[in-house]
Scaffold this motif. Structure first.
Motif, PDB file in Angstrom:
ATOM      1  N   ASP A 160      -3.555   9.159  -7.577  1.00  0.00           N
ATOM      2  CA  ASP A 160      -4.078   7.092  -7.162  1.00  0.00           C
ATOM      3  C   ASP A 160      -3.566   6.199  -8.183  1.00  0.00           C
ATOM      4  N   ASN A 184       1.368   5.329  -4.171  1.00  0.00           N
ATOM      5  CA  ASN A 184       1.175   6.264  -4.309  1.00  0.00           C
ATOM      6  C   ASN A 184       2.446   7.267  -3.465  1.00  0.00           C
ATOM      7  N   SER A 185       2.569   6.756  -2.088  1.00  0.00           N
ATOM      8  CA  SER A 185       4.060   7.404  -1.568  1.00  0.00           C
ATOM      9  C   SER A 185       5.196   7.676  -2.523  1.00  0.00           C
ATOM     10  N   SER A 209       0.936  -1.158   0.023  1.00  0.00           N
ATOM     11  CA  SER A 209       0.643  -0.009   0.106  1.00  0.00           C
ATOM     12  C   SER A 209       0.997   1.159   0.399  1.00  0.00           C
ATOM     13  N   ALA A 253       4.684   9.784  -5.629  1.00  0.00           N
ATOM     14  CA  ALA A 253       4.753  11.116  -5.106  1.00  0.00           C
ATOM     15  C   ALA A 253       5.946  11.551  -4.687  1.00  0.00           C
ATOM     16  N   SER A 261      -6.796  11.085  -7.143  1.00  0.00           N
ATOM     17  CA  SER A 261      -6.334  11.291  -5.808  1.00  0.00           C
ATOM     18  C   SER A 261      -7.086  10.619  -5.617  1.00  0.00           C
ATOM     19  N   ASP A 262      -5.930  11.060  -3.991  1.00  0.00           N
ATOM     20  CA  ASP A 262      -5.988   9.297  -3.148  1.00  0.00           C
ATOM     21  C   ASP A 262      -6.818  10.143  -2.168  1.00  0.00           C
ATOM     22  N   ALA A 263      -6.436   9.916  -0.921  1.00  0.00           N
ATOM     23  CA  ALA A 263      -7.357  10.793   0.370  1.00  0.00           C
ATOM     24  C   ALA A 263      -6.194  11.322   1.266  1.00  0.00           C
ATOM     25  N   LEU A 264      -5.040  11.372   0.807  1.00  0.00           N
ATOM     26  CA  LEU A 264      -4.080  12.438   1.286  1.00  0.00           C
ATOM     27  C   LEU A 264      -3.564  13.404  -0.257  1.00  0.00           C
ATOM     28  N   GLY A 265      -4.495  13.270  -1.530  1.00  0.00           N
ATOM     29  CA  GLY A 265      -4.469  14.771  -2.734  1.00  0.00           C
ATOM     30  C   GLY A 265      -3.583  13.657  -3.579  1.00  0.00           C
ATOM     31  N   ARG A 266      -2.800  13.584  -2.929  1.00  0.00           N
ATOM     32  CA  ARG A 266      -1.762  12.355  -4.226  1.00  0.00           C
ATOM     33  C   ARG A 266      -2.963  11.747  -5.455  1.00  0.00           C
TER      34      ARG A 266
END
Length: 221
Positions: A142, A41-42, A38, A45, A135-140
């Motif tokens: 997805d 996305n990180s 998981s 980014a 975008s995901d929940a953190l705005g990145r």
């Protein structure tokens, strides 16, 4: 393009760029494998936090790729010119199927690379999937959902499987051939180099194919 005029020089350039591309494949699949934790996305980014560095690296790899292709075609043409006669029933002594078809697997890989870039980098293919993965929940961006949705398409999986099979064949010959270019092979070491190259190719194939496989099976969603 300026390359050494000698056959040996071209082979050295081909070996250097080929090994650089293999290192890239290893780094790329290592980054992609963060999808299992998981963290894709990180990872994406952080990778794109410094655009000039990313594009400089891409330019470097494109140059290496172009040199590799150019040297391969030049060597193929030289070999053909040296053996102009063709035979109705050619006898291949130690040449493997992968070795005889390096140009064709290379063409397949190039077509796949264009397709891959259009799909995930430039998002020209299936742009609706990229839009849904804005975008995901953190705005990145997805990337995780974009990959998952893309590999839920059987046609996409088929294209990737065929392309990875071509890559497997290309690497199975190319890795051992690049070490032979450096003069590291002998009667004693050649079997080890060949087996190591084949094993490395299989490992890369299964690492890359595992991601669409687990998505298709619904293990990763």
């Amino acid at each position: 393009m300026l390359l050494p005029a000698s056959t040996v020089g071209k082979k050295i350039f081909m070996a250097i760029t080929g090994q650089l591309l293999v290192l890239f494949l290893i780094a790329h699949v290592a980054g992609n494998s963060t999808i299992y934790f998981s963290a894709l996305n990180s990872y994406a980014a952080h990778l794109h936090a410094l655009p000039p560095l990313v594009w400089a690296f891409r330019l470097f790899m494109i140059i290496a790729f172009v040199i590799h292709v150019y040297a391969g075609i030049a060597l193929k043409l030289e070999n053909r010119a040296a053996k102009p006669q063709t035979y109705a029933a050619p006898h291949y002594l130690k040449a493997t199927f992968a070795g005889r078809n390096m140009v064709w697997t290379g063409v397949f890989i190039f077509a796949f690379l264009v397709y891959h870039l259009l799909q995930f980098t430039f998002q020209v293919i299936n742009p609706e999937i990229a839009a849904q993965s804005n975008s995901d929940a953190l705005g990145r961006p997805d990337v995780f959902m974009m990959v998952v949705r893309s590999f839920q398409d059987a046609g996409v999986i088929l294209a990737y499987t065929a392309s990875l099979a071509a890559l497997l064949l290309h690497l199975s010959h190319g890795i051992q051939s690049s070490f032979q270019t450096w003069g590291l092979s002998s009667d004693a070491t050649l079997p080890v180099i060949e087996k190591t190259g084949a094993l490395a190719s299989l490992v890369l194939f299964f690492l890359y194919i595992s991601i669409p496989a687990v998505i298709m099976l619904g293990i990763l969603r």
